[in-house]
Design a protein around this motif. Structure first.
Motif, PDB file in Angstrom:
ATOM      1  N   UNK A 320       0.805  -1.216   0.000  1.00 11.47           N
ATOM      2  CA  UNK A 320       0.000   0.000   0.000  1.00 11.47           C
ATOM      3  C   UNK A 320       0.837   1.265   0.000  1.00 11.47           C
ATOM      4  N   UNK A 321       2.106   1.129  -0.286  1.00  8.77           N
ATOM      5  CA  UNK A 321       3.000   2.288  -0.295  1.00  8.77           C
ATOM      6  C   UNK A 321       4.024   2.114  -1.409  1.00  8.77           C
ATOM      7  N   UNK A 322       4.529   3.237  -1.937  1.00 11.08           N
ATOM      8  CA  UNK A 322       5.584   3.197  -2.939  1.00 11.08           C
ATOM      9  C   UNK A 322       6.491   4.398  -2.724  1.00 11.08           C
ATOM     10  N   UNK A 323       7.773   4.172  -2.918  1.00  9.57           N
ATOM     11  CA  UNK A 323       8.751   5.252  -2.789  1.00  9.57           C
ATOM     12  C   UNK A 323       8.439   6.357  -3.788  1.00  9.57           C
ATOM     13  N   UNK A 324       8.631   7.628  -3.373  1.00  9.12           N
ATOM     14  CA  UNK A 324       8.184   8.751  -4.188  1.00  9.12           C
ATOM     15  C   UNK A 324       8.903   8.831  -5.543  1.00  9.12           C
ATOM     16  N   UNK A 325      10.202   8.595  -5.595  1.00  5.25           N
ATOM     17  CA  UNK A 325      10.914   8.620  -6.873  1.00  5.25           C
ATOM     18  C   UNK A 325      10.323   7.579  -7.814  1.00  5.25           C
ATOM     19  N   UNK A 326       9.999   6.410  -7.272  1.00  6.07           N
ATOM     20  CA  UNK A 326       9.454   5.336  -8.103  1.00  6.07           C
ATOM     21  C   UNK A 326       8.033   5.663  -8.545  1.00  6.07           C
ATOM     22  N   UNK A 327       7.287   6.393  -7.724  1.00  7.88           N
ATOM     23  CA  UNK A 327       5.947   6.823  -8.145  1.00  7.88           C
ATOM     24  C   UNK A 327       6.035   7.631  -9.436  1.00  7.88           C
ATOM     25  N   UNK A 328       7.027   8.504  -9.526  1.00  4.70           N
ATOM     26  CA  UNK A 328       7.187   9.305 -10.742  1.00  4.70           C
ATOM     27  C   UNK A 328       7.539   8.431 -11.936  1.00  4.70           C
ATOM     28  N   UNK A 329       8.403   7.427 -11.702  1.00  4.46           N
ATOM     29  CA  UNK A 329       8.848   6.552 -12.792  1.00  4.46           C
ATOM     30  C   UNK A 329       7.686   5.723 -13.328  1.00  4.46           C
ATOM     31  N   UNK A 330       6.919   5.101 -12.417  1.00  6.83           N
ATOM     32  CA  UNK A 330       5.831   4.225 -12.875  1.00  6.83           C
ATOM     33  C   UNK A 330       4.702   5.037 -13.505  1.00  6.83           C
ATOM     34  N   UNK A 331       4.466   6.262 -13.009  1.00  4.22           N
ATOM     35  CA  UNK A 331       3.422   7.094 -13.601  1.00  4.22           C
ATOM     36  C   UNK A 331       3.819   7.508 -15.010  1.00  4.22           C
ATOM     37  N   UNK A 340      -1.602   5.323 -21.574  1.00  2.00           N
ATOM     38  CA  UNK A 340      -2.791   5.105 -20.751  1.00  2.00           C
ATOM     39  C   UNK A 340      -3.207   6.457 -20.167  1.00  2.00           C
ATOM     40  N   UNK A 341      -4.470   6.778 -20.231  1.00  2.00           N
ATOM     41  CA  UNK A 341      -4.990   8.030 -19.669  1.00  2.00           C
ATOM     42  C   UNK A 341      -4.556   8.142 -18.206  1.00  2.00           C
ATOM     43  N   UNK A 342      -3.984   9.293 -17.853  1.00  2.00           N
ATOM     44  CA  UNK A 342      -3.473   9.486 -16.494  1.00  2.00           C
ATOM     45  C   UNK A 342      -4.538   9.258 -15.434  1.00  2.00           C
ATOM     46  N   UNK A 365       0.099  12.937 -10.735  1.00  2.00           N
ATOM     47  CA  UNK A 365      -0.225  12.297 -12.007  1.00  2.00           C
ATOM     48  C   UNK A 365      -0.319  13.312 -13.143  1.00  2.00           C
ATOM     49  N   UNK A 366      -0.866  14.481 -12.848  1.00  2.00           N
ATOM     50  CA  UNK A 366      -0.916  15.501 -13.904  1.00  2.00           C
ATOM     51  C   UNK A 366       0.485  16.038 -14.204  1.00  2.00           C
ATOM     52  N   UNK A 367       1.357  16.069 -13.211  1.00  2.00           N
ATOM     53  CA  UNK A 367       2.756  16.443 -13.457  1.00  2.00           C
ATOM     54  C   UNK A 367       3.388  15.441 -14.423  1.00  2.00           C
ATOM     55  N   UNK A 368       3.172  14.147 -14.154  1.00  2.00           N
ATOM     56  CA  UNK A 368       3.739  13.107 -15.020  1.00  2.00           C
ATOM     57  C   UNK A 368       3.150  13.170 -16.426  1.00  2.00           C
ATOM     58  N   UNK A 369       1.877  13.532 -16.518  1.00  2.59           N
ATOM     59  CA  UNK A 369       1.213  13.589 -17.826  1.00  2.59           C
ATOM     60  C   UNK A 369       1.573  14.846 -18.608  1.00  2.59           C
TER      61      UNK A 369
END
Length: 434
Positions: A320-331, A340-342, A365-369
């Motif tokens: 239920x948690x993910x490292x913040x740097x990895x959140x950016x990578x996977x997004x 895939x639609x953000x 997510x909008x930052x990543x998109x």
């Protein structure tokens, strides 16, 4: 006639220490009842009946009830629609005023407007305070008086306004003798709300001086304990944002800047509520995403053939948690590599993250998109292989979550990076040309 009472309605602020609404209620001169509502309009539509967030809230309501019991009072905790619960409370007690803290989400604003109107009909005041953020609403505006839409100028202004007054704690403890004297009532069980326990343990709501001192140097390395993991405590207010900011201001400008990001995304949601369902920059709603269901499922399961992406998704699914740097990578991978639609990725995070917060999740997510407030152009596409080499150089994080990595059983990448990058750029160009 029964003695008039003040009610403090806790929502995203599950603590007695340094709580703005509680402070104002305790200072009202009337005995204070503490209310929490397990909102069935939110809870009943959750798919996962073993939801970590519900368990976390439930655990902390019990802790608050224990604290109040020691003070000769108790928690009123009920499961229902907020309007119904508050109305019922006004029939059981002579309620003079209701105190609560701001919430910035569309649903929350609508909920509060309905409750406020009902209370007004009964001659009962409804008072709201800033507690969840350091600076909010119209406190940080541009020179023209409009809300900021780019972070850097917002952050500079935010820092200039963040003085001792904004960081000072509310001395609630001095007035704890003002709680309504009563015996504790029952707290709805998880089973009564159709949930099952997860049995999860959560990080303590503290951050060490050592972590803050090393935060800038260590925060991007997912194999290291370089981030605070305080997200769930900030989400539900089991830690004071003012206490945390004072600590950060003394030891870590980088960590303090992360708190500025948090306030920024709240003010974006507050001033531009359309971001909840649409791109901040509406022209980005025209991007013709592919939305291949099978490919999205592989991303969700952590089976993309890119080890850093798969490690992140498996960490999310299991903890239920993910490292913040990895959140950016996977997004970035979900949006740019797979097109895939953000909003689909955002919704998956919303379902899985124990620290899910609409403002921050939507902003990320909008930052990543490329559709959000960030000034960078849309052709920023993270290379997951280079990201892994830079931030997990020894492969420790990857091996922990993808044990079959380097074995024959690990699949090849589901899409070539160079091909996917160019396809994303071309697709964005087409959509924005409409």
């Amino acid at each position: 006639m029964a003695e008039p009472v003040s009610v403090v309605w806790l929502r995203r602020d599950l603590r007695l220490h340094d709580n703005a609404a509680l402070y104002h209620a305790l200072k009202s001169g009337r005995p204070v009842l503490v209310l929490f509502i397990f909102d069935r309009l939110i809870l009943d539509i959750l798919e996962d009946r073993r939801d970590r967030r519900v368990e976390f809230i439930h655990k902390h309501i019990h802790q608050l009830n224990d604290e109040l019991t020691r003070l000769g009072s108790g928690m009123i905790a009920r499961y229902g629609r907020p309007i119904d619960v508050v109305k019922q409370l006004t029939e059981e007690y002579t309620v003079a005023d209701v105190y609560t803290n701001y919430d910035y989400e569309v649903y929350a604003k609508e909920r509060d407007a309905v409750v406020k109107a009902m209370l007004a009909e009964r001659g009962i005041g409804f008072h709201t305070s800033k507690d969840h953020t350091l600076l909010d609403r119209d406190e940080v505006l541009s020179g023209s008086g409009s809300p900021y839409t780019v972070f850097t100028p917002y952050s500079n202004n935010w820092l200039s306004k963040l003085g001792d007054f904004q960081l000072k704690s509310y001395p609630t403890e001095a007035y704890f003798n003002h709680f309504y004297k009563t015996t504790p009532g029952p707290i709805p069980t998880l089973a009564e709300m159709n949930f099952q326990p997860v049995g999860e343990s959560y990080p303590e709501p503290i951050v060490s001086a050592e972590l803050l001192q090393n935060y800038q140097k260590m925060r991007d390395y997912p194999a290291r304990t370089g981030t605070s993991e305080l997200g769930i405590h900030l989400r539900f207010g089991t830690i004071s944002i003012r206490d945390l900011a004072r600590q950060a201001k003394e030891t870590s400008p980088t960590f303090l800047k992360e708190l500025a990001w948090r306030d920024f995304y709240f003010q974006v949601l507050d001033h531009f509520p359309h971001v909840e369902k649409h791109a901040f920059r509406r022209e980005y709603d025209n991007i013709p995403f592919r939305n291949n269901e099978a490919e999205f499922d592989r991303w969700c399961a952590g089976e993309t053939g890119y080890p850093i992406v798969d490690a992140g998704m498996r960490q999310l699914n299991q903890t239920g948690w993910m490292h913040n740097r990895v959140r950016m990578i996977v997004a970035s991978f979900c949006i740019k590599h797979l097109l895939i639609d953000w909003r689909l990725g955002e919704a998956y995070f919303a379902k899985k993250l124990r620290d899910f917060d609409l403002a921050a999740n939507n902003g990320g997510w909008q930052w990543a998109a490329g559709s959000g407030t960030d000034a960078a152009p849309y052709f920023r596409v993270f290379n997951p292989t280079l990201q892994a080499q830079k931030f997990d150089p020894q492969g420790e994080y990857i091996r922990k979550w993808v044990p079959e990595f380097n074995n024959f059983g690990y699949p090849p990448p589901m899409v070539d990076h160079a091909f996917a990058r160019q396809r994303a750029i071309d697709t964005y160009k087409r959509g924005l040309a409409k």
